[in-house]
Design a protein around this motif. Structure first.
Motif, short mmCIF file in Angstrom:
data_model
loop_
_atom_site.label_atom_id
_atom_site.label_comp_id
_atom_site.label_asym_id
_atom_site.label_seq_id
_atom_site.Cartn_x
_atom_site.Cartn_y
_atom_site.Cartn_z
N LEU A 276 0.81 -1.22 0.00
CA LEU A 276 0.00 0.00 0.00
C LEU A 276 0.84 1.28 0.00
O LEU A 276 0.37 2.33 -0.42
CB LEU A 276 -0.89 0.03 1.25
CG LEU A 276 -2.20 -0.76 1.22
CD1 LEU A 276 -2.97 -0.50 2.50
CD2 LEU A 276 -3.06 -0.36 0.02
N VAL A 277 2.07 1.15 0.48
CA VAL A 277 2.86 2.36 0.76
C VAL A 277 2.90 3.32 -0.43
O VAL A 277 2.68 4.53 -0.29
CB VAL A 277 4.28 1.97 1.22
CG1 VAL A 277 5.16 3.21 1.38
CG2 VAL A 277 4.21 1.21 2.53
N ALA A 278 3.13 2.78 -1.63
CA ALA A 278 3.31 3.64 -2.81
C ALA A 278 2.03 4.37 -3.20
O ALA A 278 2.07 5.37 -3.91
CB ALA A 278 3.80 2.80 -3.98
N GLN A 279 0.89 3.87 -2.73
CA GLN A 279 -0.38 4.48 -3.16
C GLN A 279 -0.81 5.67 -2.30
O GLN A 279 -1.81 6.30 -2.58
CB GLN A 279 -1.48 3.43 -3.10
CG GLN A 279 -1.23 2.27 -4.03
CD GLN A 279 -2.41 1.34 -4.04
OE1 GLN A 279 -3.53 1.75 -4.30
NE2 GLN A 279 -2.17 0.07 -3.77
N ALA A 280 -0.06 5.92 -1.24
CA ALA A 280 -0.50 6.96 -0.29
C ALA A 280 -0.39 8.35 -0.89
O ALA A 280 0.56 8.66 -1.60
CB ALA A 280 0.34 6.88 0.97
N VAL A 281 -1.38 9.16 -0.61
CA VAL A 281 -1.33 10.57 -0.99
C VAL A 281 -1.24 11.35 0.32
O VAL A 281 -2.13 11.25 1.17
CB VAL A 281 -2.62 10.98 -1.74
CG1 VAL A 281 -2.57 12.45 -2.11
CG2 VAL A 281 -2.84 10.10 -2.95
N ILE A 282 -0.14 12.06 0.48
CA ILE A 282 0.04 12.78 1.76
C ILE A 282 -0.36 14.24 1.55
O ILE A 282 0.24 14.94 0.73
CB ILE A 282 1.48 12.66 2.26
CG1 ILE A 282 1.80 11.17 2.44
CG2 ILE A 282 1.65 13.40 3.60
CD1 ILE A 282 3.22 10.86 2.75
N ALA A 441 -8.07 1.59 -1.95
CA ALA A 441 -6.76 1.30 -1.38
C ALA A 441 -5.99 2.60 -1.15
O ALA A 441 -5.27 2.74 -0.16
CB ALA A 441 -5.98 0.37 -2.32
N THR A 442 -6.19 3.57 -2.05
CA THR A 442 -5.49 4.85 -1.88
C THR A 442 -5.93 5.54 -0.59
O THR A 442 -5.10 6.09 0.14
CB THR A 442 -5.80 5.79 -3.08
OG1 THR A 442 -5.38 5.11 -4.25
CG2 THR A 442 -5.09 7.12 -2.97
N ALA A 447 -4.54 7.09 4.77
CA ALA A 447 -4.87 7.15 6.21
C ALA A 447 -3.68 6.63 7.03
O ALA A 447 -3.32 7.19 8.06
CB ALA A 447 -6.13 6.34 6.49
N TYR A 448 -3.08 5.54 6.55
CA TYR A 448 -1.88 5.02 7.23
C TYR A 448 -0.77 6.07 7.23
O TYR A 448 -0.10 6.28 8.25
CB TYR A 448 -1.35 3.79 6.48
CG TYR A 448 -1.86 2.45 6.96
CD1 TYR A 448 -1.60 2.03 8.26
CD2 TYR A 448 -2.54 1.60 6.11
CE1 TYR A 448 -2.03 0.77 8.69
CE2 TYR A 448 -2.97 0.34 6.53
CZ TYR A 448 -2.71 -0.06 7.83
OH TYR A 448 -3.12 -1.30 8.26
N ALA A 449 -0.57 6.72 6.07
CA ALA A 449 0.51 7.71 5.97
C ALA A 449 0.24 8.89 6.90
O ALA A 449 1.16 9.42 7.54
CB ALA A 449 0.64 8.18 4.52
#
Ligand code: COA
Length: 689
Positions: A276-282, A441-442, A447-449
């Motif tokens: 999932l890491v690469a899909q994060a939008v911060i 998934a994004t 949310a994780y990020a």
């Protein structure tokens, strides 16, 4: 190699090289012993020991603690360093913790970078320093400082270390400082072993014990550390070390240390899966809707971690209140020196409160913290959808409501996720990330990020009434209220749970948060409540009487001066009266019966939550209960605790309770399954997937 050695002229450089934190595992211990021999063979003038990367060493490798200790042991390596004719100097950057700090103590001299920290956090893992910390430290910093450092587990700054006499200097380049020490001066430094032990001062030792009793009641390690420090004072180092080692090994194998290790690694494991890491939008700019207690604390948490925040309210009175709420948190943080004036100014500059949704046109995340009502929240979602860019994530801080239904308020429900913060949102570490049936998934990755940036512990949960934490809480309260009518008082119940290790019992906690919230929830659930389920009307009576908790001067207890808490005989009478009306003959439950019922109720509910796939693992439930609901950390969380009792035992006890009330005590299929196939809850995979 996890210990690198190199020689320059007469100086040996020994570097601990065990990424990511230079934990001291078997190969590091062996490497240090080799380095002692190497330095002697080479007849070096001094050895400078440091850590590779940003850290000196984070202590013993706690992953090895589940197995038997393997030679060479750290005390042997450190005794060899201390006894070597080649003087060792520690050059500390970053953290020197636990065994890392003990390496430094065994050296002849210690230098620290200004930002470095040194400390003994072993009690947080349920153990005590096991390689000389309890014996060498008092010689260097005195009895009171040593007791404080070891029982609190809190690392100290370089400046404080200098003040206590623990180190010999602070330098931007501690390696260089170690190199520059004049050979003669080095030769005349008295090592910890040769320094006299501080005198035994009974009052200092008693003060430390009192402190532990008030701050870490029930925890074995801090008290044991005090005993070990005390008994080492009059003894030769070698004898003190033997006492320390025995206590360390005993604690290491104990239940508390296992539980604390479990939570330590569960906390660190709570992060986004690699996929999932690469899909994060911060986001840089976050919109928060609602400036009440929750919304303003969420806004502050975001400001504290560098985000630009626009807080939206309905009208100018709301805007003013929101501004004041945020300002109050800034002022409180300034007062407690969590932040300085400069950082307060930066936060104010990044914060706006407005009624104008036009100001969030560039925000890529919105967190709704409006009134807990489906219609209100749907209205807000609709407004956010029109105001935000199409790719922005829309989150709700709802504690109970159905995210799936809420998501239908917007055209693209994949952008909707729940972000359930816990009050006070800028302090509590837990963040429940609620995955709706449409959530992309994004959105989950983002949310994780966000949790990572906010330094919170993220736990992904599914949709149900109350998600993981509040659903368990609701069952806990229901079981407690049942005891109230069947025979107990709020104070008996609270005391039983405090004895178990909670900082406060369920009624004291509810008085703090207010009885009106749970009341509103019960009204919301009226239409769907199982008619066969026993309903306990006592909490409703309390609300009817205006007993809403601390804020109204009285709740389950009375607060005559707003602060001190006294038992309220009227509340006990309400229980007796309701029991009489319902034709119940009351039972005098013992503290252990109270505890057993409340814990079994929570365990059974949690097992259902796992079985239904609402939680992804037992250890996620442990994180929720410890970091959001005050379950004692040293018991490892609700499910870890349940596994120490064992599914067979639990099912046996639940079966007896089910004879009293088959609906409330219906045994979770997951617990039955654990018994049938003889597995633990920790190893149980949820079936719903
Ligand atoms: N033993 C084994 N592994 C350890 C460890 C230890 N003592 N300390 C940290 N780690 C691991 C973590 O599990 C994590 O592993 P992961 O990446 O596989 O999840 C990794 O090192 C990074 O740790 P993390 O805590 O996420 O890094 P951080 O930079 O936020 O904090 C420390 C670094 C050193 C401050 C923190 O890890 C810490 O306090 N460690 C414990 C120190 C301690 O209690 N020592 C005494 C042991 S008896």
């Amino acid at each position: 190699m996890t210990v690198n050695m190199r020689r320059e002229d007469n100086v040996g450089y020994v570097e601990i090289d065990n990424a990511p934190v230079n934990a001291i595992g078997l190969s590091v211990r062996a490497g240090l012993l080799d380095a002692v021999r190497w330095a002697e063979e080479q007849n070096l003038e001094r050895v400078i020991v440091s850590g590779k990367g940003a850290m000196f060493a984070a202590g013993a490798d706690a992953r090895e603690f589940d197995a038997d200790p393997v030679e060479p042991h750290l005390p042997d390596a450190l005794n060899a360093i201390e006894d070597s004719f080649v003087p060792w100097i520690a050059a500390i950057e970053g953290f020197a913790l636990g065994g890392g700090a003990e390496i430094a103590l065994a050296c002849t001299m210690r230098f620290m970078a200004p930002s470095a920290r040194i400390g003994f956090p072993e009690v947080n893992l349920g153990v005590i320093p096991g390689a000389g910390g309890t014996q060498r430290l008092p010689h260097m910093v005195g009895l009171a400082n040593a007791l404080d450092m070891i029982t609190s587990g809190k690392p100290i700054t370089a400046a404080r270390a200098m003040e206590t006499g623990l180190i010999h200097g602070i330098d931007d380049d501690p390696m260089d400082a170690a190199f520059m020490v004049n050979g003669e001066a080095l030769g005349s430094v008295v090592s910890a072993k040769e320094l006299p032990a501080p005198p035994l001062d009974e009052s200092i030792v008693q003060a430390a014990r009192d402190q532990v009793h008030s701050k870490a009641a029930n925890q074995k390690a801090p008290l044991r550390a005090i005993d070990v420090i005390e008994s080492g004072l009059g003894k030769a180092l070698i004898d003190g070390l033997a006492i320390e080692r025995e206590a360390f090994l005993e604690l290491r194998n104990g239940e508390q240390a296992k539980a604390l290790r479990h939570i330590f690694f569960a906390e660190r494991g709570a992060k986004a899966p690699l996929s999932l890491v690469a899909q994060a939008v911060i986001p840089e700019h976050v919109a928060v809707v609602g400036g009440g207690t929750m919304g303003s604390a969420i806004a502050y948490a975001l400001l504290n971690c560098g985000f630009k925040v626009t807080l939206l309210e309905n009208d100018t009175a709301g805007v003013d209140r929101a501004k004041q709420n945020v300002e109050n948190i800034i002022a409180a943080s300034l007062k407690r020196a969590f932040i300085n004036e400069q950082s307060a100014g930066e936060k104010r500059a990044r914060f706006t409160a407005t009624t104008d949704y036009g100001e969030i046109a560039n925000a890529t995340l919105a967190i709704e913290a409006a009134f807990e009502n489906m219609e209100v929240k749907r209205f807000v979602f609709h407004a956010l959808e029109s105001a935000l860019p199409a790719h922005a994530i829309i989150a709700s801080n709802t504690s109970y409501l159905d995210i799936n239904q809420l998501a239908l308020a917007v055209k693209d429900p994949t952008r909707v996720v729940g972000l359930h913060f816990f009050a006070p949102a800028h302090i509590m570490k837990l963040l429940e990330i609620v995955r709706g049936e449409h959530t992309s998934a994004t959105a989950i990755a983002s949310a994780y990020a966000l949790a990572k940036k906010l330094r919170k512990i993220p736990v992904v949960v599914g949709v149900c009434d109350g998600f993981v934490g509040n659903r368990i809480l609701a069952r806990y309260r229901e079981a407690a209220d049942t005891l109230l009518i069947d025979g107990s008082t709020p104070w008996e119940i609270d005391e039983a749970m405090v004895e178990f290790g909670y900082a406060m019992g369920p009624y004291t906690a509810q008085d703090l948060s207010g009885l009106d919230i749970a009341h509103a929830n019960r009204r919301r659930q009226d239409a769907t409540r199982d008619p066969a389920r026993r309903y306990i009307p006592i909490a409703d009576r309390m609300v009817e009487l205006g007993k809403l908790g601390r804020k109204s001067g009285a709740g389950w207890y009375r607060y005559p001066d707003g602060v001190s808490r006294v038992d309220d005989p009227i509340v006990a009478d309400i229980g007796i009266e309701e029991a009489h009306l319902a034709g119940i003959s009351r039972v005098d439950y013992s503290a252990s019966e109270i505890r057993e019922r409340l814990l079994l109720a929570m365990i059974n509910e949690a097992a259902n939550i796992l079985h239904e796939g609402i939680a992804q693992s037992a250890s996620d439930i442990d994180l929720v209960t410890v970091f959001g609901y005050g379950f004692p950390r040293w018991r490892g969380g609700l499910m870890h605790y349940a596994d120490t009792i064992g599914a067979l035992n639990i099912v046996d006890k639940l079966s007896k309770l089910a004879e009293e009330d088959a609906v409330a005590w219906k045994i979770s299929p997951l617990l039955q399954e654990c018994v049938e196939v003889n597995k633990t809850l920790a190893s149980a995979l949820n079936d719903a997937g």
